[in-house]
Design a protein around this motif. Structure first.
Motif, PDB file in Angstrom:
ATOM      1  N   ALA A  98     -66.099  -1.097  -2.174  1.00  0.00           N
ATOM      2  CA  ALA A  98     -66.468  -0.564  -3.489  1.00  0.00           C
ATOM      3  C   ALA A  98     -67.185  -1.615  -4.325  1.00  0.00           C
ATOM      4  O   ALA A  98     -68.060  -1.290  -5.138  1.00  0.00           O
ATOM      5  CB  ALA A  98     -65.219  -0.060  -4.221  1.00  0.00           C
ATOM      6  N   MET A  99     -66.838  -2.882  -4.124  1.00  0.00           N
ATOM      7  CA  MET A  99     -67.498  -3.961  -4.859  1.00  0.00           C
ATOM      8  C   MET A  99     -68.961  -4.068  -4.427  1.00  0.00           C
ATOM      9  O   MET A  99     -69.842  -4.373  -5.245  1.00  0.00           O
ATOM     10  CB  MET A  99     -66.762  -5.273  -4.609  1.00  0.00           C
ATOM     11  CG  MET A  99     -66.946  -6.322  -5.684  1.00  0.00           C
ATOM     12  SD  MET A  99     -66.198  -5.896  -7.288  1.00  0.00           S
ATOM     13  CE  MET A  99     -64.453  -6.066  -6.934  1.00  0.00           C
ATOM     14  N   LEU A 100     -69.229  -3.824  -3.147  1.00  0.00           N
ATOM     15  CA  LEU A 100     -70.615  -3.778  -2.678  1.00  0.00           C
ATOM     16  C   LEU A 100     -71.367  -2.630  -3.342  1.00  0.00           C
ATOM     17  O   LEU A 100     -72.538  -2.765  -3.720  1.00  0.00           O
ATOM     18  CB  LEU A 100     -70.649  -3.620  -1.160  1.00  0.00           C
ATOM     19  CG  LEU A 100     -70.304  -4.882  -0.351  1.00  0.00           C
ATOM     20  CD1 LEU A 100     -69.982  -4.520   1.100  1.00  0.00           C
ATOM     21  CD2 LEU A 100     -71.450  -5.878  -0.408  1.00  0.00           C
ATOM     22  N   GLY A 128     -64.805   6.681  -5.496  1.00  0.00           N
ATOM     23  CA  GLY A 128     -63.758   7.116  -4.579  1.00  0.00           C
ATOM     24  C   GLY A 128     -62.828   6.002  -4.151  1.00  0.00           C
ATOM     25  O   GLY A 128     -61.597   6.151  -4.187  1.00  0.00           O
ATOM     26  N   ILE A 129     -63.389   4.852  -3.749  1.00  0.00           N
ATOM     27  CA  ILE A 129     -62.554   3.754  -3.247  1.00  0.00           C
ATOM     28  C   ILE A 129     -61.751   3.118  -4.369  1.00  0.00           C
ATOM     29  O   ILE A 129     -60.547   2.854  -4.215  1.00  0.00           O
ATOM     30  CB  ILE A 129     -63.424   2.707  -2.527  1.00  0.00           C
ATOM     31  CG1 ILE A 129     -64.031   3.328  -1.256  1.00  0.00           C
ATOM     32  CG2 ILE A 129     -62.599   1.470  -2.170  1.00  0.00           C
ATOM     33  CD1 ILE A 129     -65.057   2.460  -0.566  1.00  0.00           C
ATOM     34  N   PHE A 130     -62.377   2.894  -5.528  1.00  0.00           N
ATOM     35  CA  PHE A 130     -61.627   2.311  -6.647  1.00  0.00           C
ATOM     36  C   PHE A 130     -60.490   3.239  -7.083  1.00  0.00           C
ATOM     37  O   PHE A 130     -59.375   2.789  -7.354  1.00  0.00           O
ATOM     38  CB  PHE A 130     -62.555   2.029  -7.833  1.00  0.00           C
ATOM     39  CG  PHE A 130     -63.298   0.726  -7.730  1.00  0.00           C
ATOM     40  CD1 PHE A 130     -62.615  -0.471  -7.544  1.00  0.00           C
ATOM     41  CD2 PHE A 130     -64.682   0.690  -7.813  1.00  0.00           C
ATOM     42  CE1 PHE A 130     -63.298  -1.679  -7.440  1.00  0.00           C
ATOM     43  CE2 PHE A 130     -65.374  -0.504  -7.711  1.00  0.00           C
ATOM     44  CZ  PHE A 130     -64.682  -1.690  -7.528  1.00  0.00           C
ATOM     45  N   ILE A 131     -60.751   4.538  -7.149  1.00  0.00           N
ATOM     46  CA  ILE A 131     -59.712   5.490  -7.563  1.00  0.00           C
ATOM     47  C   ILE A 131     -58.638   5.621  -6.489  1.00  0.00           C
ATOM     48  O   ILE A 131     -57.442   5.722  -6.798  1.00  0.00           O
ATOM     49  CB  ILE A 131     -60.344   6.865  -7.881  1.00  0.00           C
ATOM     50  CG1 ILE A 131     -61.226   6.767  -9.135  1.00  0.00           C
ATOM     51  CG2 ILE A 131     -59.257   7.931  -8.077  1.00  0.00           C
ATOM     52  CD1 ILE A 131     -62.051   7.998  -9.416  1.00  0.00           C
ATOM     53  N   PHE A 132     -59.044   5.606  -5.206  1.00  0.00           N
ATOM     54  CA  PHE A 132     -58.073   5.693  -4.110  1.00  0.00           C
ATOM     55  C   PHE A 132     -57.039   4.570  -4.213  1.00  0.00           C
ATOM     56  O   PHE A 132     -55.829   4.808  -4.125  1.00  0.00           O
ATOM     57  CB  PHE A 132     -58.792   5.614  -2.765  1.00  0.00           C
ATOM     58  CG  PHE A 132     -57.867   5.534  -1.581  1.00  0.00           C
ATOM     59  CD1 PHE A 132     -57.332   6.688  -1.016  1.00  0.00           C
ATOM     60  CD2 PHE A 132     -57.519   4.307  -1.029  1.00  0.00           C
ATOM     61  CE1 PHE A 132     -56.465   6.619   0.067  1.00  0.00           C
ATOM     62  CE2 PHE A 132     -56.660   4.225   0.058  1.00  0.00           C
ATOM     63  CZ  PHE A 132     -56.135   5.387   0.602  1.00  0.00           C
ATOM     64  N   PHE A 133     -57.520   3.341  -4.429  1.00  0.00           N
ATOM     65  CA  PHE A 133     -56.580   2.222  -4.505  1.00  0.00           C
ATOM     66  C   PHE A 133     -55.843   2.185  -5.841  1.00  0.00           C
ATOM     67  O   PHE A 133     -54.717   1.670  -5.918  1.00  0.00           O
ATOM     68  CB  PHE A 133     -57.295   0.907  -4.221  1.00  0.00           C
ATOM     69  CG  PHE A 133     -57.612   0.718  -2.763  1.00  0.00           C
ATOM     70  CD1 PHE A 133     -56.582   0.614  -1.831  1.00  0.00           C
ATOM     71  CD2 PHE A 133     -58.923   0.680  -2.309  1.00  0.00           C
ATOM     72  CE1 PHE A 133     -56.858   0.463  -0.479  1.00  0.00           C
ATOM     73  CE2 PHE A 133     -59.205   0.523  -0.961  1.00  0.00           C
ATOM     74  CZ  PHE A 133     -58.165   0.423  -0.037  1.00  0.00           C
ATOM     75  N   LEU A 134     -56.448   2.749  -6.879  1.00  0.00           N
ATOM     76  CA  LEU A 134     -55.726   2.880  -8.153  1.00  0.00           C
ATOM     77  C   LEU A 134     -54.514   3.796  -7.969  1.00  0.00           C
ATOM     78  O   LEU A 134     -53.400   3.481  -8.408  1.00  0.00           O
ATOM     79  CB  LEU A 134     -56.653   3.435  -9.230  1.00  0.00           C
ATOM     80  CG  LEU A 134     -56.010   3.695 -10.611  1.00  0.00           C
ATOM     81  CD1 LEU A 134     -55.511   2.385 -11.224  1.00  0.00           C
ATOM     82  CD2 LEU A 134     -57.010   4.387 -11.539  1.00  0.00           C
TER      83      LEU A 134
END
Length: 568
Positions: A293-295, A271-277
């Motif tokens: 998201a890295m965590l 979710g977080i990686f796609i949100f910022f993408l």
């Protein structure tokens, strides 16, 4: 199994000791990052909120700086919470597998974890409270006890007080487990965390929602650039570990588990990686924004890779990856002249010397810098004062210097105005040669500055025609405790009311409002309304209009909102 667990704990504590010592050395000897200096100034004005971020970073710095008045003190809480985060992460993942060697290899390979082992920005408390959130949520989900609900509520409040990105962690966690909505304790968590967060919400209301306007509106790009997306993707690979990050992503992405907690971590990961993408479609995304998201990447990769023997090639590659990171960390400590030619490395050297050179010219008088919240913050930190001020022009973004009472204390006082470019041949100025470049200093005997004055139309006409002159009623609000005059009779530094139109990221030249402002006087904490003539752009299109009060020798502030104008 018991012996294995005991051995793992022993190795973990050795690693924690090494990690802490490394971060203490780094924190004590690496010069301050400009953003850290900005947040140090936050800590001089403790509040429930700030223009860019919630207040947790200011509290971290305030306490650490009170204990140790040094760079190490400023970073002390980051060092401590980083070590605690490592310990909590082990408590989280060791429930799934006891592989301390893999744990250390993966954690040490992620570049971003090293950065927030000592650098103190809002991401430092975000790192800690995200880990603490997952630690407590794991137990709350498994046991559903009121004690875990109460602790979770407080952790959520701290997470939101750290950085607004914490909202994403909460959203994707709830989305992963909608059954939470049926728990009475869940709604207790919601109520307690909201009540704890009310002071920050009220701060936003009282200050006209500056964080919302900045993050949601002002930061949006006018048009999309492909490099927004490509740079984001490359940065995420590099920050996860330049040599082994790709394999960690692969391992995390393919992990299958019915475990409710793992599902929450996966939802946050994707979710977080796609949100910022997706966010790259409307502007540049800073690489470190994906820290939560890295965590999640680390947790998922560990669980996935612990299920099978660790490939020898990965182990060797991870060691090289870690060695490269340690080398870079050492380079930031040891002043090697050859490496200082690299801009990223040179950035961390010479600021204290630069401050001394500026201070020798300015003495104890206030120093005004142009279009930079970072430069005056560095000056403030190394002089241990708040005499550095950022003049934020109409060509720059707003920041916390537009809210602090620093400008109020400058008006009608003598100050030193420092620029990286010449003030012009017609004025007497100092030329200051520093390691950070050449700067030019100009003495202002009596500062005239109206940065906080608001100038906005009472109503914006809808029927704009190309090239037409419109008469608008403008409301001018004086927030200062002293009356101000826009007239220029008897003034050394002149004042002008100007406007410009912005379209597709390009701004027209500013023009004077067609109205005589010589007799405009505004009482303390009062307002006036004037009629002013403004000429519409000659080309049709959608524009943003900006109104500006320009007082010499400054380039003019942004005194209005970004006013939408549709020219037919």
């Amino acid at each position: 199994m018991l012996q294995t667990k005991k051995s793992s704990e022993q190795i973990l504590f050795i690693f924690l000791g090494v990690w802490t010592v490394l971060n203490i050395i780094q924190a004590g000897f690496v010069e301050l990052h400009a953003d850290e200096a900005y947040y140090w100034v936050y800590s001089r004005f403790l509040d429930w909120g700030y223009f860019d971020h919630p207040p947790m970073v200011a509290l971290f710095i305030k306490i650490g700086d009170a204990l140790l008045s040094s760079i190490l003190g400023l970073r002390l809480f980051t060092v401590i919470t980083s070590t605690l985060s490592v310990y909590l992460l082990w408590q989280i993942v060791s429930r799934y597998a006891q592989n301390i060697k893999l744990f250390i290899l993966l954690f040490s390979a992620i570049v971003l974890f090293h950065v927030y082992g000592f650098i103190t920005t809002p991401d430092s408390p975000l790192f800690f409270f995200t880990v603490l959130f997952f630690y407590v949520y794991q137990r709350y989900e498994a046991e559903n006890k009121i004690k875990w609900a109460l602790v979770l509520a407080l952790v959520i409040a701290c997470l939101l007080y750290s950085k607004y990105h914490g909202i994403l962690v909460l959203f994707f966690t709830i989305l992963s487990n909608l059954k939470l909505l049926k728990r009475p304790s869940f709604w207790l968590i919601v109520v307690i965390s909201i009540v704890a967060y009310v002071p920050h919400i009220l701060w936003q209301v009282h200050n006209n929602y500056p964080s919302f306007y900045y993050h949601v509106i002002d930061r949006s790009a006018a048009f999309y650039k492909f490099n927004f997306t490509s740079e984001y993707l490359l940065a995420q690979l590099a920050l996860a570990g330049p040599l082994v990050g790709w394999f960690m992503y692969k391992s995390a992405a393919v992990l299958k588990s019915e475990d409710t907690f793992v599902k929450a971590v996966k939802f946050n990961f994707f979710g977080i990686f796609i949100f910022f993408l997706i966010s790259t479609l409307k502007g540049r995304v800073e690489a470190h924004w994906t820290l939560p998201a890295m965590l999640c990447l680390f947790i998922l990769a560990y669980i996935a890779m612990a299920k099978k023997p660790l490939p020898k090639w990965f182990e060797r590659l991870a060691v090289v990856n870690i060695a490269l990171i340690i080398l870079v960390r050492l380079v930031l400590i040891i002043p090697i002249d050859a490496l200082k030619k690299v801009k990223v490395v040179d950035y961390y050297f010479g600021t204290e010397q630069w401050t001394k050179q500026i201070h020798e010219k300015a003495g104890d008088y206030p120093v005004i810098f142009n279009n930079s919240f970072q430069t005056p913050s560095r000056y403030n930190y190394y002089t241990r004062s708040t005499k550095g001020f950022s003049y934020d022009s109409r060509y720059y973004r707003k920041n916390q210097y537009d809210i602090w009472p620093l400008e109020d204390s400058l008006i009608n006082r003598k100050a030193y105005f420092v620029l990286p470019d010449s003030h012009g041949d017609s004025v007497k100025q100092d030329t200051i040669n520093t390691r950070k470049g050449v700067f030019y200093g100009l003495w202002i005997d009596k500062v005239r500055m109206y940065q906080k004055v608001s100038v906005n139309p009472v109503a914006v006409p809808e029927d704009w025609k190309a090239g037409e002159v419109k008469t608008l009623k403008l409301k001018i609000i004086n927030p200062y405790n002293e009356p101000i005059s826009l007239g220029n009779a008897g003034e050394t530094w002149k004042c002008y009311l100007e406007y410009a139109f912005k379209k597709d990221g390009n701004m027209d030249d500013f023009k004077p409002v067609l109205e005589d402002i010589e007799n405009v006087k505004i009482g303390a904490k009062a307002s006036v309304e004037i009629e002013a003539a403004i000429k519409a752009p000659v080309d049709a299109g959608k524009y943003k209009m900006i109104l500006s009060l320009r007082t010499e020798p400054f380039s003019g502030g942004r005194n209005s909102n970004m006013i939408s104008v549709d020219v037919k």
